[in-house]
Design an enzyme around this catalytic site. Structure first.
Site, PDB file in Angstrom:
ATOM      1  N   ILE A 413      57.428  -4.909  35.131  1.00 20.09           N
ATOM      2  CA  ILE A 413      57.742  -3.616  34.509  1.00 20.09           C
ATOM      3  C   ILE A 413      57.203  -2.481  35.357  1.00 20.09           C
ATOM      4  O   ILE A 413      57.882  -1.516  35.673  1.00 20.09           O
ATOM      5  CB  ILE A 413      57.118  -3.518  33.096  1.00 20.09           C
ATOM      6  CG1 ILE A 413      57.670  -4.594  32.178  1.00 20.09           C
ATOM      7  CG2 ILE A 413      57.369  -2.132  32.504  1.00 20.09           C
ATOM      8  CD1 ILE A 413      56.960  -4.666  30.846  1.00 20.09           C
ATOM      9  N   GLU A 415      53.630  -1.294  38.013  1.00 17.35           N
ATOM     10  CA  GLU A 415      52.351  -1.623  38.619  1.00 17.35           C
ATOM     11  C   GLU A 415      51.506  -0.371  38.639  1.00 17.35           C
ATOM     12  O   GLU A 415      51.824   0.603  39.322  1.00 17.35           O
ATOM     13  CB  GLU A 415      52.539  -2.152  40.040  1.00 17.35           C
ATOM     14  CG  GLU A 415      51.213  -2.499  40.689  1.00 17.35           C
ATOM     15  CD  GLU A 415      51.379  -3.336  41.945  1.00 17.35           C
ATOM     16  OE1 GLU A 415      52.526  -3.721  42.261  1.00 17.35           O
ATOM     17  OE2 GLU A 415      50.364  -3.573  42.601  1.00 17.35           O
ATOM     18  N   GLY A 416      50.471  -0.395  37.846  1.00 20.81           N
ATOM     19  CA  GLY A 416      49.567   0.751  37.834  1.00 20.81           C
ATOM     20  C   GLY A 416      48.468   0.552  38.855  1.00 20.81           C
ATOM     21  O   GLY A 416      48.504  -0.380  39.666  1.00 20.81           O
ATOM     22  N   GLY A 419      46.502  -2.616  37.287  1.00 19.39           N
ATOM     23  CA  GLY A 419      47.127  -3.826  36.785  1.00 19.39           C
ATOM     24  C   GLY A 419      48.619  -3.834  37.043  1.00 19.39           C
ATOM     25  O   GLY A 419      49.244  -2.794  37.242  1.00 19.39           O
ATOM     26  N   VAL A 420      49.141  -5.034  37.089  1.00 21.67           N
ATOM     27  CA  VAL A 420      50.586  -5.205  37.210  1.00 21.67           C
ATOM     28  C   VAL A 420      51.079  -5.637  35.842  1.00 21.67           C
ATOM     29  O   VAL A 420      50.501  -6.537  35.227  1.00 21.67           O
ATOM     30  CB  VAL A 420      50.920  -6.303  38.239  1.00 21.67           C
ATOM     31  CG1 VAL A 420      52.416  -6.330  38.494  1.00 21.67           C
ATOM     32  CG2 VAL A 420      50.162  -6.074  39.520  1.00 21.67           C
ATOM     33  N   ASP A 531      42.467   9.488  29.677  1.00 20.09           N
ATOM     34  CA  ASP A 531      43.599   9.437  30.602  1.00 20.09           C
ATOM     35  C   ASP A 531      44.919   9.514  29.841  1.00 20.09           C
ATOM     36  O   ASP A 531      45.856   8.765  30.121  1.00 20.09           O
ATOM     37  CB  ASP A 531      43.543   8.164  31.448  1.00 20.09           C
ATOM     38  CG  ASP A 531      44.355   8.300  32.731  1.00 20.09           C
ATOM     39  OD1 ASP A 531      44.751   9.441  33.057  1.00 20.09           O
ATOM     40  OD2 ASP A 531      44.602   7.284  33.395  1.00 20.09           O
TER      41      ASP A 531
HETATM   42  N1  ATP Z   1      52.746  -3.122  26.405  1.00 23.58           N
HETATM   43  C1  ATP Z   1      53.565  -2.616  27.330  1.00 23.58           C
HETATM   44  N2  ATP Z   1      54.895  -2.729  27.205  1.00 23.58           N
HETATM   45  C2  ATP Z   1      55.719  -2.238  28.131  1.00 23.58           C
HETATM   46  N3  ATP Z   1      55.311  -1.575  29.229  1.00 23.58           N
HETATM   47  C3  ATP Z   1      53.989  -1.421  29.414  1.00 23.58           C
HETATM   48  C4  ATP Z   1      53.052  -1.930  28.482  1.00 23.58           C
HETATM   49  N4  ATP Z   1      51.821  -1.607  28.926  1.00 23.58           N
HETATM   50  C5  ATP Z   1      51.967  -0.951  30.065  1.00 23.58           C
HETATM   51  N5  ATP Z   1      53.278  -0.831  30.373  1.00 23.58           N
HETATM   52  C6  ATP Z   1      53.846  -0.172  31.541  1.00 23.58           C
HETATM   53  O1  ATP Z   1      53.022  -0.382  32.641  1.00 23.58           O
HETATM   54  C7  ATP Z   1      52.569   0.879  33.147  1.00 23.58           C
HETATM   55  C8  ATP Z   1      51.186   0.703  33.695  1.00 23.58           C
HETATM   56  O2  ATP Z   1      50.346   0.217  32.651  1.00 23.58           O
HETATM   57  P1  ATP Z   1      48.869   0.722  32.553  1.00 23.58           P
HETATM   58  O3  ATP Z   1      48.881   2.215  32.509  1.00 23.58           O
HETATM   59  O4  ATP Z   1      48.207   0.021  31.437  1.00 23.58           O
HETATM   60  O5  ATP Z   1      48.315   0.182  33.952  1.00 23.58           O
HETATM   61  P2  ATP Z   1      47.251   0.867  34.871  1.00 23.58           P
HETATM   62  O6  ATP Z   1      47.104   0.025  36.078  1.00 23.58           O
HETATM   63  O7  ATP Z   1      46.009   1.092  34.092  1.00 23.58           O
HETATM   64  O8  ATP Z   1      47.976   2.217  35.206  1.00 23.58           O
HETATM   65  P3  ATP Z   1      47.349   3.575  35.787  1.00 23.58           P
HETATM   66  O9  ATP Z   1      47.587   3.506  37.256  1.00 23.58           O
HETATM   67  O10 ATP Z   1      48.180   4.612  35.100  1.00 23.58           O
HETATM   68  O11 ATP Z   1      45.920   3.648  35.428  1.00 23.58           O
HETATM   69  C9  ATP Z   1      52.688   1.842  31.998  1.00 23.58           C
HETATM   70  O12 ATP Z   1      52.872   3.166  32.454  1.00 23.58           O
HETATM   71  C10 ATP Z   1      53.917   1.319  31.292  1.00 23.58           C
HETATM   72  O13 ATP Z   1      55.080   1.815  31.913  1.00 23.58           O
END
Ligand code: ATP
Length: 780
Positions: A413, A415-416, A419-420, A531
């Site tokens: 979906i 990749e933040g 986390g992916v 955030d």
């Molecule tokens: N439960 C979910 N269902 C669908 N998509 C999700 C879900 N959780 C996260 N995502 C998708 O994944 C993306 C990244 O998730 P998340 O923000 O938790 O990761 P992160 O690595 O902490 O990101 P960031 O770089 O913003 O800190 C979200 O913006 C969203 O598009």
């Protein structure tokens, strides 16, 4: 008062941590009376308030020494060893001196969400206080050598904020944490600062909390990452004390990987005492390591176990450790999971980690865990009694945790940074879920604390507006961890990029109500999200909005402590943060909500600055440059050294007129009032989530659309959201923020650190196109 704390921050940090450790430890090995006495004594000592208390401590010490002497002198040998391994140097000759040295090296490393403590000075430590602390710690040190009474078991709460790593490494304390609190009693939270108090019932009034529910029912547990370093189950000849001591040594050898203690020893849910005097003591997590701090596998072993241990497992740990050990042994035998095996973390790529298992048809070695642990009863029937083992090794780390191969991966979906996220299907139930794989950028450094914290919060919190983490599953690598979340079709950022028209007012109201309810729940429960932004707001096709990404979230309390201002993505960052304020609270999230509300109405970010300075400039241009009159204390903020251009007027209404013929988003007077209140400069005057929920805008026509009538959108799961964004509108902030956070780790801070960083950010913005190119290349 806050300034005073700030001045000697690092030192206070140590003191607090020590004293809180004491608090956490004391209760485990002693009777309630002893616990209370020492605990109160400790507090008095630390605060320099009671000589009686000190005397009591000394008497207790003497008493303990005598007892130890009669028990063969374990304590003194441990103490010597501790001292030796950490370099010594205690002023009082007690156990604290060496530990303090160890902490001082470690507390330099912080999580980017936390403040570096450069403003403190070791010289600020009062020798007397140190001695007093040491006395308390000494007593504590002694006491924790005694195994805890098993009858004091209690339900485990997965949230153990900022728990001391040493603490979790120690079997007796580990066990006691699980065992000493009453099953249902929840201690009161720390008092809120006046301006943030919302209701007399806060934090529990009107808020549904199920702190242990998921753990109770899901039996969640994470894998052990340290088998190679552990003695074989059959070779547990050492005593728990020795085991603990060896662990301590191993931790100290970890060097930089060792994460220092945090002085919140237990959550409000897991606290051991309800006495009013406890209030405020669990708040300070300034010692939290930096966002990118990693737990070594050894620490992961214990930390995850302590944080994610279910009551069922806790029970096993206390009473059926032999069985768990047996099972661990069996499993290890059948899995052949060794450090040299194919499954070794270092050898498994992200894809391998997941797809490889998939290819095995859902019955890889780790899947055994699931089938064998469907119920506690099953475990009880299956396992055969064996001689008891040291408590720390009792838990079968893989037993309670399903394998990721129970899920079929459908697509990535997004990749933040941390986390992916995959879309996946539960092979058993057919349910579509989101799997967030914790990024292990440098696997050898262990498990990222930020993920641990996110897991911790999300497993504990339960609210319709907070994304639900159902369980944690493991990959083929022992340290690959996935959060299983409810799947949400969209995030608001991606959705708005795809939408041709912005949301209507009634739709925005529907979304804002859900958002405010989620944020109110967080704030009522002493958590700042830190955030909030549209990409962290998920929306499903039932019109439900849920907040995700708790990697930067943290507990807060009173008195406010200095935190880093390097939180919140730039566009949503409150002016007090941009101006270098380190004492902030819930109001920072409310500012973000103002930016989000405006963005929902207009489909464009309200303040899309490229650097901190540019961000401030954009804010001032729209809202007018603040001054002491509208924001008392403004001129004293660290960032208010630059002569900002004085923008006289608030032009926000022009952006959101009551009527429009130009396509500008319209907003009623009431709506504009709410927006203004969310975007109030003075954080003290900024509206709270509760007040915002009661705002008249939500009661006037057009009324908020009900969720069922919210528009649905084609699911965005067919493609990688990140790829789509890069192709459409690369977000310069992600890269910049990553760098900011890295800079935050370098320990700079304070006024000068702030401006140094600002200069760096300016430079970074020049390099931005290059970063973007790299980023896109990374994707391919
Ligand atoms: N439960 C979910 N269902 C669908 N998509 C999700 C879900 N959780 C996260 N995502 C998708 O994944 C993306 C990244 O998730 P998340 O923000 O938790 O990761 P992160 O690595 O902490 O990101 P960031 O770089 O913003 O800190 C979200 O913006 C969203 O598009």
């Amino acid at each position: 008062m806050a300034a005073g704390r700030h001045g000697g921050y690092r030192d206070n940090e140590f003191r607090d941590r020590e004293s809180n450790l004491d608090v956490s430890r004391r209760g485990f090995a002693n009777s309630k009376e002893d616990y209370d006495r020492v605990r109160n004594g400790g507090r008095d000592v630390v605060r320099g308030g009671s000589r009686d208390a000190r005397d009591r401590i000394r008497v207790r010490q003497k008493d303990i020494r005598e007892r130890e002497a009669s028990n063969g002198g374990h304590r003194s040998s441990s103490s010597r060893s501790d001292s030796g391994s950490s370099g010594g140097g205690g002023s009082d000759g007690g156990g604290l001196g060496p530990r303090r040295c160890g902490f001082s090296a470690k507390t330099m490393d912080r999580e980017p969400g936390e403040l570096s403590s450069e403003s403190g000075s070791d010289g600020a430590i009062e020798p007397e206080s140190m001695m007093k602390d040491s006395e308390v710690a000494n007593v504590e040190h002694n006491r924790t050598r005694s195994p805890p009474p098993p009858e004091k078991k209690r339900k485990f709460s997965p949230i153990v904020w900022d728990q001391d790593d040493k603490e979790v490494s120690e079997p007796s304390k580990t066990k006691s944490k699980v065992s000493t609190a009453p099953v249902t009693a929840l201690p009161p939270p720390p008092p809120l600062p006046k301006s943030f108090v919302r209701s007399p019932n806060v934090p529990y009034g009107g808020v549904e909390i199920h702190p242990v529910k998921k753990s109770e029912t899901k039996d969640v547990e994470l894998p052990e990452a340290t088998r190679a370093t552990m003695p074989s189950p059959g070779s547990h000849s050492m005593s728990p004390k020795q085991a603990w001591h060896n662990d301590r040594e191993a931790e100290q050898q970890e060097g930089e990987d060792y994460v220092p203690s945090h002085n919140i020893s237990s959550s409000r849910w897991a606290a051991v005492d309800n006495s009013p005097g406890d209030e405020g003591e669990i708040i300070d997590d300034e010692e939290l390591p930096r966002r990118k701090r990693r737990l070594s596998p050894e620490l992961l072993d214990t930390k995850l176990r302590n944080k994610l241990l279910s009551p069922v497992e806790a029970k096993k740990e206390g009473f059926d450790g032999g069985r768990a050990k047996s099972s661990e042994s069996d499993e290890r035998g059948s899995h052949g999971r060794t450090s040299s095996g194919d499954d070794h973390p270092g050898t498994a790529s992200e894809k391998d980690d997941y797809m490889e298992i998939d290819a095995q048809g859902g019955k890889s070695d780790t899947s055994i865990n699931h089938s064998e642990t469907d119920s506690e009863d099953e475990d009880d029937r299956r396992e055969t009694p064996e001689p008891p083992a040291p408590p720390q090794r009792m838990v079968n780390m893989l037993q309670g945790c399903r394998s990721v191969d129970e899920f079929e991966r459908l697509n990535k979906i997004d990749e933040g940074t941390y986390g992916v996220v995959y879309r996946a299907r539960d092979k058993k139930t057919g349910e579509i879920v989101a799997l967030k794989k914790v990024k292990m950028e440098k696997e050898r450094e262990g498990f990222p604390l930020t993920s641990l914290r996110e897991i911790n919060i999300l497993l504990s919190f339960h609210h319709p507006s907070i994304v639900d983490v159902k369980e944690v599953v493991v990959g083929s690598s022992l340290d690959s961890i996935f959060m299983v979340m409810e799947y949400m079709e969209h995030d608001l950022k991606g959705l708005m990029e795809a939408m041709k028209q912005p949301f209507s007012q009634s739709e925005v109201k529907c979304l804002m109500i859900q958002l405010l309810e989620g944020v109110k729940y967080l704030h009522d429960n002493w958590v700042l999200h830190r955030d909030l932004k549209t990409s962290n707001l998920l929306l499903n096709n039932r019109g439900e909005l849920k907040i995700c990404d708790f990697g930067l979230a943290r507990q807060y309390g009173s008195p406010l402590k200095p935190y880093t201002h390097l939180v919140v993505t730039l566009w949503y960052r409150a002016p007090e943060l941009l101006l270098g304020s380190k004492q902030y609270s819930t109001a920072i999230d409310m500012w973000s909500l103002g930016c989000i509300m405006a963005e929902l109405l207009s489909k464009e970010p309200l303040f899309n600055g490229k650097t901190e300075f540019d961000q401030l400039d954009k804010i001032f241009k729209i809202l007018g440059t603040p001054n002491e009159t509208i924001w008392p204390g403004f001129s004293k903020l660290p960032g208010v050294k630059v002569n900002f251009v004085k923008h006289q007027y608030n032009l926000l209404r022009k952006k959101f007129p009551a009527t429009s013929f130009t396509g500008s988003p319209v907003l009623s007077d009431a709506g504009f009032d709410l927006l203004n209140k969310l975007l109030t400069y003075d954080p003290e005057k900024r509206i709270t989530a509760e007040a915002a929920l009661n705002h008249e805008w939500f009661h006037e026509v057009p009324l908020p659309k009900s969720k069922e009538f919210m528009p649905t959108f084609p699911a965005q799961h067919a493609q990688d959201r990140r790829m789509r964004r890069v192709l459409k509108s690369p977000d310069p902030l992600e890269e910049q923020r990553r760098k900011e956070l890295q800079q935050g780790e370098s320990g700079t801070g304070g006024i000068f650190g702030y401006w140094e960083r600002w200069v760096c950010l300016e430079l970074q913005s020049i390099h931005f196109p290059l970063n973007t190119i790299n980023w896109i290349q990374d994707l391919n």
